[in-house]
Design an enzyme around this catalytic site. Structure first.
Site, PDB file in Angstrom:
ATOM      1  N   SER A 105     116.318  69.365  44.499  1.00  0.00           N
ATOM      2  CA  SER A 105     116.986  68.193  45.070  1.00  0.00           C
ATOM      3  C   SER A 105     117.345  67.187  43.967  1.00  0.00           C
ATOM      4  O   SER A 105     118.128  67.531  43.090  1.00  0.00           O
ATOM      5  CB  SER A 105     116.081  67.603  46.160  1.00  0.00           C
ATOM      6  OG  SER A 105     116.760  66.652  46.912  1.00  0.00           O
ATOM      7  N   ASP A 155     121.512  72.742  55.416  1.00  0.00           N
ATOM      8  CA  ASP A 155     120.984  71.557  54.727  1.00  0.00           C
ATOM      9  C   ASP A 155     121.692  70.300  55.252  1.00  0.00           C
ATOM     10  O   ASP A 155     122.913  70.173  55.112  1.00  0.00           O
ATOM     11  CB  ASP A 155     121.222  71.720  53.211  1.00  0.00           C
ATOM     12  CG  ASP A 155     120.471  70.690  52.387  1.00  0.00           C
ATOM     13  OD1 ASP A 155     120.246  69.572  52.902  1.00  0.00           O
ATOM     14  OD2 ASP A 155     120.125  70.990  51.238  1.00  0.00           O
ATOM     15  N   HIS A 186     116.997  71.556  53.998  1.00  0.00           N
ATOM     16  CA  HIS A 186     116.793  71.016  52.651  1.00  0.00           C
ATOM     17  C   HIS A 186     115.479  71.534  52.036  1.00  0.00           C
ATOM     18  O   HIS A 186     115.356  71.611  50.822  1.00  0.00           O
ATOM     19  CB  HIS A 186     116.806  69.485  52.710  1.00  0.00           C
ATOM     20  CG  HIS A 186     117.073  68.849  51.378  1.00  0.00           C
ATOM     21  ND1 HIS A 186     118.243  69.050  50.668  1.00  0.00           N
ATOM     22  CD2 HIS A 186     116.321  68.016  50.612  1.00  0.00           C
ATOM     23  CE1 HIS A 186     118.194  68.362  49.533  1.00  0.00           C
ATOM     24  NE2 HIS A 186     117.032  67.739  49.474  1.00  0.00           N
TER      25      HIS A 186
HETATM   26  C1  MLT Z   1     117.403  63.436  47.378  1.00  0.00           C
HETATM   27  O1  MLT Z   1     116.891  63.153  48.453  1.00  0.00           O
HETATM   28  O2  MLT Z   1     116.783  63.410  46.352  1.00  0.00           O
HETATM   29  C2  MLT Z   1     118.832  63.819  47.427  1.00  0.00           C
HETATM   30  O3  MLT Z   1     118.981  64.899  48.203  1.00  0.00           O
HETATM   31  C3  MLT Z   1     119.390  64.153  46.125  1.00  0.00           C
HETATM   32  C4  MLT Z   1     119.536  62.954  45.249  1.00  0.00           C
HETATM   33  O4  MLT Z   1     119.530  61.841  45.753  1.00  0.00           O
HETATM   34  O5  MLT Z   1     119.688  63.171  44.043  1.00  0.00           O
END
Ligand code: MLT
Length: 205
Positions: A105, A155, A186
């Site tokens: 992520s 996702d 996710h």
């Molecule tokens: C997160 O929750 O970290 C997002 O999916 C990705 C990000 O903000 O870089």
């Protein structure tokens, strides 16, 4: 100028390659160690903690909203991380040309930003649930870099078209990018890990 510092863990390995682990939002340097040990058993591990805090949750760069990134901060933090990795290779004596990044992520997004802005800081990257972090002004030369993108069809945070755009961006820069779809959201599944492990075995450094 002294090299940027990150809170981090370094675990020496029993084989000549090193894994750079990059956690997701709200994680820390300990989070992905079990994942790293199962992806590349015996590799040394370098695992930094993201320096940006969002409601006390560590991240690797600032965002304005979900999926909307602070591009100037992405650039600054990617430069810091690239310098930290190079400095860590000297400090711990690992071979920087045998480095694999594995990120989840937000950690996958900063790994992609490092590649797009600083070129082949690592020669392989496993990016789980990654998005396009930014479009570089000048495409990097990623001719010797292989990237595995582990994406989830359902996702709710990363639209499939965004991951496809990242794969295309990496390919246009010369990287060998493999896009692997799971029937998942996710969160990571064992299917993601199995596919990434097979890919790493197929393309040893
Ligand atoms: C997160 O929750 O970290 C997002 O999916 C990705 C990000 O903000 O870089």
């Amino acid at each position: 100028m002294s090299a940027p510092e990150f809170i981090h863990r370094f675990i020496p390995g029993t084989r000549p390659d090193t894994l750079l682990l990059l956690h997701g939002t709200g994680g820390d340097e300990n989070d992905l160690i079990p994942l790293g040990e199962s992806l590349l058993p015996g590799a040394a591990i370098l695992s930094p903690r993201g320096k940006v805090l969002e409601n006390a949750m560590p991240r690797f760069f600032r965002r304005i909203a979900e999926g909307l990134f602070d591009i100037e901060d992405v650039k600054l933090r990617a430069a810091e991380l690239a310098a930290f990795v190079r400095h860590s290779a000297e400090r711990y004596g690992f071979n920087a040309s045998r480095l694999t990044a594995a990120g989840y992520s937000n950690g996958a997004n900063i790994a992609a930003a490092v590649l797009l802005l600083h070129g082949p800081v690592f020669s392989r990257a496993v990016l789980f649930r990654a998005m396009v972090p930014l479009e570089p002004d000048t495409p990097p030369d990623l001719g010797d870099v292989r990237v595995f993108l582990g994406a989830g069809r359902q996702d709710p945070i990363v639209p499939p078209a965004n991951t496809e755009r990242l794969a295309a961006l990496l390919q246009r820069s010369g990287a060998d990018a493999t896009l692997h779809w799971s029937s998942a959201g996710h969160n990571l599944t064992t299917g993601d890990l199995d596919a990434a492990r097979k890919w790493l075995e197929q393309f040893p450094i």
